[in-house]
Design a protein around this motif. Structure first.
Motif, PDB file in Angstrom:
ATOM      1  N   ALA A  72       0.731  -0.897   0.249  1.00  0.00           N
ATOM      2  CA  ALA A  72      -0.025  -0.329   0.010  1.00  0.00           C
ATOM      3  C   ALA A  72       0.611   0.740  -0.036  1.00  0.00           C
ATOM      4  CB  ALA A  72      -0.535  -0.075   1.260  1.00  0.00           C
ATOM      5  N   LYS A  73       2.585   0.879   0.453  1.00  0.00           N
ATOM      6  CA  LYS A  73       2.928   2.044   0.544  1.00  0.00           C
ATOM      7  C   LYS A  73       3.398   2.560  -0.425  1.00  0.00           C
ATOM      8  CE  LYS A  73       1.862   3.159   5.014  1.00  0.00           C
ATOM      9  NZ  LYS A  73       1.236   4.303   5.145  1.00  0.00           N
ATOM     10  N   GLY A  74       3.547   1.791  -1.562  1.00  0.00           N
ATOM     11  CA  GLY A  74       3.697   2.216  -3.336  1.00  0.00           C
ATOM     12  C   GLY A  74       5.556   2.681  -3.392  1.00  0.00           C
ATOM     13  N   VAL A  88       0.302  14.372  -6.150  1.00  0.00           N
ATOM     14  CA  VAL A  88       1.089  13.667  -7.333  1.00  0.00           C
ATOM     15  C   VAL A  88       0.552  12.480  -6.877  1.00  0.00           C
ATOM     16  CG1 VAL A  88       2.533  12.474  -6.544  1.00  0.00           C
ATOM     17  CG2 VAL A  88       2.667  13.013  -9.353  1.00  0.00           C
ATOM     18  N   ASP A  89      -0.502  11.373  -8.343  1.00  0.00           N
ATOM     19  CA  ASP A  89      -0.574  10.352  -8.211  1.00  0.00           C
ATOM     20  C   ASP A  89      -0.072   9.684  -8.667  1.00  0.00           C
ATOM     21  OD1 ASP A  89      -2.063   7.458  -8.648  1.00  0.00           O
ATOM     22  OD2 ASP A  89      -3.616   9.017  -9.944  1.00  0.00           O
ATOM     23  N   PRO A  90       0.781   8.851  -7.768  1.00  0.00           N
ATOM     24  CA  PRO A  90       1.958   7.637  -7.424  1.00  0.00           C
ATOM     25  C   PRO A  90       1.356   6.892  -8.549  1.00  0.00           C
ATOM     26  CG  PRO A  90       1.223   7.630  -5.489  1.00  0.00           C
ATOM     27  CD  PRO A  90       0.172   8.743  -6.138  1.00  0.00           C
ATOM     28  N   THR A  91       0.251   6.549  -8.887  1.00  0.00           N
ATOM     29  CA  THR A  91       0.132   5.304  -9.809  1.00  0.00           C
ATOM     30  C   THR A  91       0.742   5.614 -11.358  1.00  0.00           C
ATOM     31  OG1 THR A  91      -2.454   5.418  -9.963  1.00  0.00           O
ATOM     32  CG2 THR A  91      -0.959   4.215  -8.412  1.00  0.00           C
ATOM     33  N   ASP A  92       0.594   7.133 -11.554  1.00  0.00           N
ATOM     34  CA  ASP A  92       0.993   7.695 -12.961  1.00  0.00           C
ATOM     35  C   ASP A  92       2.509   7.998 -12.955  1.00  0.00           C
ATOM     36  OD1 ASP A  92       1.309   9.083 -15.085  1.00  0.00           O
ATOM     37  OD2 ASP A  92      -0.343  10.603 -14.826  1.00  0.00           O
ATOM     38  N   LEU A  93       3.253   7.156 -13.264  1.00  0.00           N
ATOM     39  CA  LEU A  93       4.908   6.858 -13.533  1.00  0.00           C
ATOM     40  C   LEU A  93       4.975   7.613 -14.312  1.00  0.00           C
ATOM     41  CD1 LEU A  93       6.061   3.311 -13.167  1.00  0.00           C
ATOM     42  CD2 LEU A  93       5.476   4.421 -11.261  1.00  0.00           C
ATOM     43  N   SER A  94       4.987   8.252 -14.938  1.00  0.00           N
ATOM     44  CA  SER A  94       5.416   9.352 -15.547  1.00  0.00           C
ATOM     45  C   SER A  94       5.208  10.851 -14.796  1.00  0.00           C
ATOM     46  CB  SER A  94       4.634   9.520 -16.949  1.00  0.00           C
ATOM     47  OG  SER A  94       4.942   8.932 -17.984  1.00  0.00           O
ATOM     48  N   ALA A  95       4.200  11.185 -14.774  1.00  0.00           N
ATOM     49  CA  ALA A  95       4.006  12.492 -13.677  1.00  0.00           C
ATOM     50  C   ALA A  95       4.721  11.985 -12.356  1.00  0.00           C
ATOM     51  CB  ALA A  95       1.823  12.300 -13.037  1.00  0.00           C
ATOM     52  N   LEU A  96       4.813  10.942 -11.751  1.00  0.00           N
ATOM     53  CA  LEU A  96       5.553  11.178 -10.471  1.00  0.00           C
ATOM     54  C   LEU A  96       7.524  10.916 -10.862  1.00  0.00           C
ATOM     55  CD1 LEU A  96       6.003  10.583  -7.428  1.00  0.00           C
ATOM     56  CD2 LEU A  96       6.285   8.453  -8.210  1.00  0.00           C
ATOM     57  N   PRO A 101       4.781   8.400  -1.731  1.00  0.00           N
ATOM     58  CA  PRO A 101       4.363   7.754  -2.659  1.00  0.00           C
ATOM     59  C   PRO A 101       2.990   6.722  -2.620  1.00  0.00           C
ATOM     60  CG  PRO A 101       5.937   6.055  -2.674  1.00  0.00           C
ATOM     61  CD  PRO A 101       5.740   7.062  -0.848  1.00  0.00           C
ATOM     62  N   SER A 102       2.556   6.063  -1.502  1.00  0.00           N
ATOM     63  CA  SER A 102       1.524   5.579  -0.909  1.00  0.00           C
ATOM     64  C   SER A 102       0.156   5.675  -2.002  1.00  0.00           C
ATOM     65  CB  SER A 102       1.138   5.926   0.228  1.00  0.00           C
ATOM     66  OG  SER A 102       1.827   6.228   1.266  1.00  0.00           O
ATOM     67  N   ARG A 103      -0.574   4.603  -2.121  1.00  0.00           N
ATOM     68  CA  ARG A 103      -1.638   3.752  -3.520  1.00  0.00           C
ATOM     69  C   ARG A 103      -2.279   4.270  -2.440  1.00  0.00           C
ATOM     70  NH1 ARG A 103       2.544  -0.002  -4.856  1.00  0.00           N
ATOM     71  NH2 ARG A 103       2.345  -1.033  -6.558  1.00  0.00           N
ATOM     72  N   SER A 104      -2.485   4.284  -0.923  1.00  0.00           N
ATOM     73  CA  SER A 104      -3.782   5.076  -1.008  1.00  0.00           C
ATOM     74  C   SER A 104      -3.222   5.186   1.028  1.00  0.00           C
ATOM     75  CB  SER A 104      -4.829   3.552  -0.332  1.00  0.00           C
ATOM     76  OG  SER A 104      -5.863   4.209   0.429  1.00  0.00           O
ATOM     77  N   GLU A 105      -4.024   6.441   1.539  1.00  0.00           N
ATOM     78  CA  GLU A 105      -3.095   7.279   2.949  1.00  0.00           C
ATOM     79  C   GLU A 105      -4.395   7.660   3.378  1.00  0.00           C
ATOM     80  OE1 GLU A 105      -0.558   7.896   5.052  1.00  0.00           O
ATOM     81  OE2 GLU A 105       0.744   5.971   3.707  1.00  0.00           O
ATOM     82  N   ALA A 106      -4.841   6.805   4.223  1.00  0.00           N
ATOM     83  CA  ALA A 106      -5.920   7.426   5.225  1.00  0.00           C
ATOM     84  C   ALA A 106      -5.616   9.338   5.766  1.00  0.00           C
ATOM     85  CB  ALA A 106      -6.435   6.700   6.501  1.00  0.00           C
ATOM     86  N   PHE A 107      -4.273   9.387   5.720  1.00  0.00           N
ATOM     87  CA  PHE A 107      -4.145  10.851   6.151  1.00  0.00           C
ATOM     88  C   PHE A 107      -2.404  11.447   5.736  1.00  0.00           C
ATOM     89  CE2 PHE A 107      -2.171  14.189   9.578  1.00  0.00           C
ATOM     90  CZ  PHE A 107      -3.359  14.637   9.154  1.00  0.00           C
ATOM     91  N   GLY A 108      -1.493  10.337   6.537  1.00  0.00           N
ATOM     92  CA  GLY A 108      -0.454  10.625   6.402  1.00  0.00           C
ATOM     93  C   GLY A 108       0.639  11.288   7.169  1.00  0.00           C
ATOM     94  N   VAL A 129       6.693  15.764  -1.509  1.00  0.00           N
ATOM     95  CA  VAL A 129       5.997  15.246  -2.782  1.00  0.00           C
ATOM     96  C   VAL A 129       4.868  13.703  -1.739  1.00  0.00           C
ATOM     97  CG1 VAL A 129       6.373  13.997  -4.984  1.00  0.00           C
ATOM     98  CG2 VAL A 129       8.040  15.444  -4.156  1.00  0.00           C
ATOM     99  N   MET A 130       3.741  14.577  -2.081  1.00  0.00           N
ATOM    100  CA  MET A 130       2.945  13.654  -1.109  1.00  0.00           C
ATOM    101  C   MET A 130       1.683  13.243  -2.447  1.00  0.00           C
ATOM    102  SD  MET A 130       1.696  12.864   1.818  1.00  0.00           S
ATOM    103  CE  MET A 130       0.538  11.859   2.141  1.00  0.00           C
ATOM    104  N   THR A 131       1.354  11.928  -2.154  1.00  0.00           N
ATOM    105  CA  THR A 131       0.682  11.282  -2.548  1.00  0.00           C
ATOM    106  C   THR A 131      -1.061  11.773  -2.626  1.00  0.00           C
ATOM    107  OG1 THR A 131      -0.540   9.064  -3.147  1.00  0.00           O
ATOM    108  CG2 THR A 131       0.292   9.714  -1.066  1.00  0.00           C
ATOM    109  N   SER A 132      -1.391  12.138  -4.485  1.00  0.00           N
ATOM    110  CA  SER A 132      -2.908  12.766  -3.904  1.00  0.00           C
ATOM    111  C   SER A 132      -4.072  11.372  -3.559  1.00  0.00           C
ATOM    112  CB  SER A 132      -2.654  13.222  -5.555  1.00  0.00           C
ATOM    113  OG  SER A 132      -3.481  12.308  -6.580  1.00  0.00           O
ATOM    114  N   ARG A 133      -3.478  10.639  -3.205  1.00  0.00           N
ATOM    115  CA  ARG A 133      -4.701   8.741  -3.408  1.00  0.00           C
ATOM    116  C   ARG A 133      -4.667   8.805  -2.420  1.00  0.00           C
ATOM    117  NH1 ARG A 133      -4.990   5.580  -7.939  1.00  0.00           N
ATOM    118  NH2 ARG A 133      -5.856   3.990  -7.079  1.00  0.00           N
TER     119      ARG A 133
END
Length: 256
Positions: free
Chosen positions: A88-90, A198-206, A157-164, A178-182
């Motif tokens: 989950a932490k990506g 940034v959405d870390p699942t978008d590797l180009s954007a990250l 780079p988390s795929r999901s963060e309740a808070f962070g 640099v923080m996940t938007s997810r």
């Protein structure tokens, strides 16, 4: 009172997805609770959609503003990431994006331990990053703070963060974030002001964000300074007052 910190959205093993018993018990507990809190609307929305939550209030997480100093081995510029080394932490996404970005003269340091560590180390080697990606293992809070203070940027780079909470730790250290938007981070991190979302699942954007934060010192100074100002609003004392107000409201004779 029930407080959820994202157990239903950020568990690597998906225990609530797999267990009908836990789902039914959670629904029953939520229905009978006098108050339900979570650190973000993201978590509450999941409880409403899947577990019939009818109410709920956000009480954010907090951080101690003072940390004991620590000495850590430092050599050159680096991006820093830290957390449980689970899916989950990506961190696999971060390694892949770092391989695309290859910011000149900058290494990647990853702190923490977990079930994915061996696979992540192998992933870095297969990407040809063995000389520039280091795994630091478990770190004390003081060591985390020391690495953050010297980092080019802190990356979550988390795929999901309740808070962070890592975001608050980065702000405390005046580190560019640099923080996940997810997940819930977008509810308190202001993109372009005190962090870069940034959405870390978008590797180009990250990868693009890693290049940007590595190459723009003015940007780093600005978002680091603003983060240091924002973290003052997330003292544990403030969090405690939020819970105290709820307990007073649901106590006999309270306003709720």
């Amino acid at each position: 009172m029930i407080t959820s910190h994202g157990e239903t959205v950020a568990d690597d093993n998906g225990i609530y997805v797999r267990s009908a018993f836990l789902r039914s018990r959670l629904r029953r507990a939520l229905a009978s609770a006098d108050a339900v809190t979570a650190p973000s609307e993201f978590v509450l929305a999941d409880l409403r959609a899947k577990y019939a939550l009818a109410h709920g209030e956000v009480v954010p997480n907090g951080v101690d503003l003072e940390v004991a100093p620590a000495t850590v081995p430092l050599d050159g510029e680096y991006l820093f990431a830290v957390g449980r080394l689970g899916a989950a932490k990506g961190f696999d996404l971060l390694i892949d994006a770092f391989a695309r970005a290859r910011p000149e003269g900058i290494n990647l340091l990853i702190g923490g331990d977990g079930p994915e560590r061996d696979a992540l180390e192998q992933r870095a080697k297969q990407a040809g990053l063995g000389a520039v990606v280091s795994f630091l293992g478990r770190l004390s809070p003081a060591e985390v703070d020391a690495y953050m203070r010297a980092a080019t940027a802190v990356v979550v780079p988390s795929r999901s963060e309740a808070f962070g909470i890592v975001a608050l730790e980065a702000w405390r250290a005046s580190a560019p974030l640099v923080m996940t938007s997810r997940g819930g981070a977008g509810e308190f991190v202001r993109d372009g002001e005190d962090g870069l979302l940034v959405d870390p699942t978008d590797l180009s954007a990250l990868a693009d964000v890693l290049i940007r934060v590595s190459s723009e010192p003015t940007l780093r100074r600005r978002i680091g300074a603003r983060g240091r100002e924002r973290v003052k609003y997330f003292r544990w004392q403030s969090v405690a007052r939020g819970y105290e107000a709820l307990y007073e409201a649901i106590a006999p004779g309270g306003k709720r």
